[in-house]
Design an enzyme around this catalytic site. Structure first.
Site, PDB file in Angstrom:
ATOM      1  N   LYS A  48       8.961   4.695   6.388  1.00 47.84           N
ATOM      2  CA  LYS A  48       7.881   3.749   6.152  1.00 47.84           C
ATOM      3  C   LYS A  48       6.607   4.569   5.959  1.00 47.84           C
ATOM      4  O   LYS A  48       6.470   5.643   6.540  1.00 47.84           O
ATOM      5  CB  LYS A  48       7.766   2.828   7.375  1.00 47.84           C
ATOM      6  CG  LYS A  48       6.786   1.728   7.172  1.00 47.84           C
ATOM      7  CD  LYS A  48       7.001   0.579   8.126  1.00 47.84           C
ATOM      8  CE  LYS A  48       5.871  -0.418   7.955  1.00 47.84           C
ATOM      9  NZ  LYS A  48       5.698  -0.874   6.554  1.00 47.84           N
ATOM     10  N   SER A  73       4.244  -9.281   3.028  1.00 49.78           N
ATOM     11  CA  SER A  73       2.917  -8.660   3.093  1.00 49.78           C
ATOM     12  C   SER A  73       2.776  -8.030   4.479  1.00 49.78           C
ATOM     13  O   SER A  73       2.216  -8.608   5.389  1.00 49.78           O
ATOM     14  CB  SER A  73       1.806  -9.670   2.821  1.00 49.78           C
ATOM     15  OG  SER A  73       1.542 -10.468   3.934  1.00 49.78           O
ATOM     16  N   GLY A  75       1.436  -4.964   5.087  1.00 42.90           N
ATOM     17  CA  GLY A  75       0.117  -4.341   5.226  1.00 42.90           C
ATOM     18  C   GLY A  75       0.177  -2.931   5.774  1.00 42.90           C
ATOM     19  O   GLY A  75      -0.747  -2.494   6.472  1.00 42.90           O
ATOM     20  N   LEU A  76       1.268  -2.235   5.460  1.00 45.66           N
ATOM     21  CA  LEU A  76       1.416  -0.818   5.862  1.00 45.66           C
ATOM     22  C   LEU A  76       1.248  -0.591   7.365  1.00 45.66           C
ATOM     23  O   LEU A  76       0.732   0.447   7.787  1.00 45.66           O
ATOM     24  CB  LEU A  76       0.436   0.086   5.098  1.00 45.66           C
ATOM     25  CG  LEU A  76       0.643   0.263   3.603  1.00 45.66           C
ATOM     26  CD1 LEU A  76      -0.296   1.352   3.082  1.00 45.66           C
ATOM     27  CD2 LEU A  76       2.077   0.603   3.239  1.00 45.66           C
ATOM     28  N   CYS A 133      -0.548   1.532  -2.948  1.00 44.77           N
ATOM     29  CA  CYS A 133      -1.284   0.712  -1.989  1.00 44.77           C
ATOM     30  C   CYS A 133      -2.745   0.624  -2.459  1.00 44.77           C
ATOM     31  O   CYS A 133      -3.241   1.505  -3.151  1.00 44.77           O
ATOM     32  CB  CYS A 133      -1.179   1.258  -0.568  1.00 44.77           C
ATOM     33  SG  CYS A 133      -1.084   3.016  -0.383  1.00 44.77           S
ATOM     34  N   GLY A 219      13.524  -7.796  -4.560  1.00 44.32           N
ATOM     35  CA  GLY A 219      14.830  -8.442  -4.615  1.00 44.32           C
ATOM     36  C   GLY A 219      15.291  -8.655  -6.049  1.00 44.32           C
ATOM     37  O   GLY A 219      14.664  -8.195  -7.005  1.00 44.32           O
ATOM     38  N   GLY A 246      15.143  -4.357  -6.998  1.00 43.71           N
ATOM     39  CA  GLY A 246      16.092  -5.450  -7.199  1.00 43.71           C
ATOM     40  C   GLY A 246      17.550  -5.048  -7.266  1.00 43.71           C
ATOM     41  O   GLY A 246      18.386  -5.823  -7.728  1.00 43.71           O
ATOM     42  N   THR A 268      15.238  -4.099  -0.563  1.00 39.56           N
ATOM     43  CA  THR A 268      15.462  -5.370   0.140  1.00 39.56           C
ATOM     44  C   THR A 268      16.909  -5.556   0.588  1.00 39.56           C
ATOM     45  O   THR A 268      17.178  -6.159   1.627  1.00 39.56           O
ATOM     46  CB  THR A 268      15.038  -6.527  -0.793  1.00 39.56           C
ATOM     47  OG1 THR A 268      13.683  -6.285  -1.187  1.00 39.56           O
ATOM     48  CG2 THR A 268      15.121  -7.872  -0.112  1.00 39.56           C
TER      49      THR A 268
END
Lengths: 305, 271
Positions: A48, A73, A75-76, A133, A219, A246, A268
């Site tokens: 991450k 969302s 937000g890091l 970002c 996705g 995706g 995802t």
């Protein structure tokens, strides 16, 4: 006994044993995936994104499923580079898989600061520079601006010998210009795409589902958008591409190779199948055998021929 | 980093054959499957993350409703695409499950209190049956007073009442007054608290239900300071195992993951 196939890939000086990697943000820092995923079959895991200061992240709700994928969302949210080095890296070193650390920042200086601190840490094999970002100085994403992309990559290039992978957004007028700028700056590879902006609205409350309103769309619904951008990027540069966006199965991953990806990232899908990366690696090997492909790089860009 | 590894090794990705599925109330179903692993490792308040198939992109979390031998039960109401699909499952179908997940209720503490109240709003009854089983098993003799307060919209929504062990006295409340007192489950709880407040009690409340119910619970906690309260939270969820940071809720201690730091939280850490 079927003949072995060669699925090794090189990203600069780093050799991956498999061309399948997990996308940043979908494996955390690897620790929670222990026992649920076969790390030995993964090319690399990308952490991450780590920033200079800790980030608390966005207002919840942060994730919602839509018809054709997922909106998020986050937000890091992350503990910041110091805590990452102190508390997470010792555990990451024990994971039997190459570790690529994703770096993010609000400002150009923040990228430099994070990279500088990570340079002395052993066990990190490469950096993925998250240029998708929002940047406070530019008021948009760095990877929406070729000059800014070049500037950041060039600056970081001068500060490390480790492979630099540049992660760019697909939300740009001309992806070729952006990947070209990353290459000129000295990137070893480009990773594309990140999520696309999206929104879903709850018609009962008559408000957006996500706390922040909008989020990143990922996705299966974004796959054609992603394949097209990888295709264009492959025509623009000759450095390795990590393609994704995706991918839901091995067939999807193969599309990305054919479009020009050297490595394919799984995002995802990891939430649905924690062992998806290993399973897809198996599917790719089966495809290569069926099509008498000995080396994975024979597949890369084949649809352009 | 505080390592939360006590149950990580127990999380498994398993395929289980569905044994039973039945409609128990309007749009409400109970299903069961056999899993030695979950029966052995799961604690009340923990949940399983189910891939219901059909091309959906994310799993769906369901708290463990009860465990009988090796048979694990889930209770769910049809609210969206995931549950609409799950209700179509039949005996013998394979369920793709990650679990057990989350922290669970601190049920071992129940015996330290003079009274225990399980407070269920609507489908919040689901995890409290498993909890009541564990409390009854572990502290059956020493437990002085065990109660369940169940709140429903109307009489026909009342489910799982007979699943609570005999030690538990059950009080119901319904919005329309068709069963129990007319009012909310919090009204039912408060009524009991008023009855015992002069007996120098120490009360533990375990609650599960909609968020407004927790706000009401928090109000009671201020009014009746001899109560401690654990609540099981819901949130839209991604991975279920703590990596995506999608399912956070706001606490006095910052954002916390419902899937990993919860789903059970001390109510005082939230309100």
């Amino acid at each position: 006994m079927s003949k072995p196939v060669d699925i090794k890939v090189k990203l600069g000086t780093l050799t991956l044993k498999s061309p399948i990697v997990c996308a940043s943000g979908t494996f955390g820092y690897g620790l929670e995936m222990k026992g649920l995923t076969d790390f030995s079959r993964l090319g690399a895991f990308i952490t991450k994104t780590i920033t200079g200061e800790p980030r608390v992240g966005n207002l919840p709700p942060r994730i919602i499923e839509v018809e054709t994928g997922v909106l998020n969302s986050i937000g890091l949210e992350n503990p910041g580079v110091d805590i990452f080095i102190q508390d997470y890296v010792p555990h990451i070193k024990k994971i039997p898989c190459e570790c690529i650390v994703s770096i993010g920042g609000h400002t150009f200086e923040e990228y430099k600061e994070v990279l500088k601190k990570l340079e002395s840490v052993k066990g990190i094999r490469a950096y993925e520079i998250n240029l998708s970002c929002p940047n406070l100085q530019l008021k948009r994403m760095i990877s929406q601006d070729p000059h800014a992309t070049y500037k950041v990559v060039k600056t970081l290039r001068a500060k490390t010998a480790r492979p630099l992978i540049v992660k760019v957004t697909g939300e740009t007028e001309d992806i070729a210009k952006i990947v070209g700028a990353a290459k000129s700056g000295g990137a070893d590879a480009v990773s594309l795409v990140n999520t696309f902006f999206g929104m879903a609205i709850d018609i009962v409350r008559q408000k957006p589902y996500l706390g922040k309103g909008y989020g990143g769309y990922s996705g299966k619904g974004i796959k054609p958008l992603s394949v097209y951008r990888v295709w264009n990027a492959a025509q623009a540069v000759d450095i390795p591409l990590i393609g994704g966006g995706g991918v839901m199965n091995a067939a999807d991953a193969i599309e990305f190779f054919l479009a020009g990806a050297h490595v394919v990232s799984i995002g995802t899908l990891n939430f649905l199948y924690p062992n998806a990366c290993a399973d897809i690696t198996g599917g790719i090997i089966a495809y290569m055998r069926a099509h008498k492909i000995k080396k994975i790089n024979e597949l890369t860009g084949r649809a352009h021929e | 980093m505080k390592k939360k590894t006590e149950n990580r090794d127990a999380i498994k990705h398993i395929q289980c054959s569905l044994r039973t599925i039945e409609k128990v109330a309007y749009q409400t179903y109970r299903l069961s499957f056999v899993s030695e692993h979950l029966a052995r490792c799961a604690r009340p308040g923990q949940f399983v993350h189910v891939n219901v198939g059909g091309g959906l992109s994310l799993r769906r979390p369901f708290s463990i409703h009860k465990i009988k031998g090796n048979e694990v039960f889930l209770l769910f109401r049809v609210v969206g695409r995931g549950t609409r699909r799950l209700k179509e499952y039949h005996r013998g179908d394979t369920l793709d499950i990650l679990g057990p997940l989350g922290n669970g209720f601190r049920f071992h503490e129940a015996h330290k209190y003079s009274h225990v109240f399980l407070v269920a709003g609507g489908m919040g009854v689901a995890p409290l049956v498993f909890l009541s089983q564990k409390i009854a098993q572990g502290t059956g003799r020493s437990l002085v007073d065990a109660h369940v307060c169940v709140g429903v919209k109307t009489k026909k929504d009342l489910i799982a009442k007979s699943d609570f062990p005999r030690q538990f006295k059950i009080y119901t409340a319904s919005d329309d007054g068709t069963i129990g007192i007319k009012g909310s489950v919090i009204d039912a709880l408060e009524k009991k608290l008023i009855q015992v407040k002069d007996k120098n009690p120490r009360i533990k409340i375990y609650a599960c239900g909609p968020k407004p119910m927790f706000a009401e619970c928090a109000r009671l906690l201020k009014q009746y300071p001899f109560c401690d309260c654990e609540v099981s939270f819901e949130q839209f969820m991604g991975c279920g195992i703590g990596v995506c940071l999608g399912c956070v809720i706001d606490t006095h201690d910052g954002y916390k993951r419902v899937c990993k730091d919860g789903p059970v939280f001390d109510l005082k850490s939230i309100f």
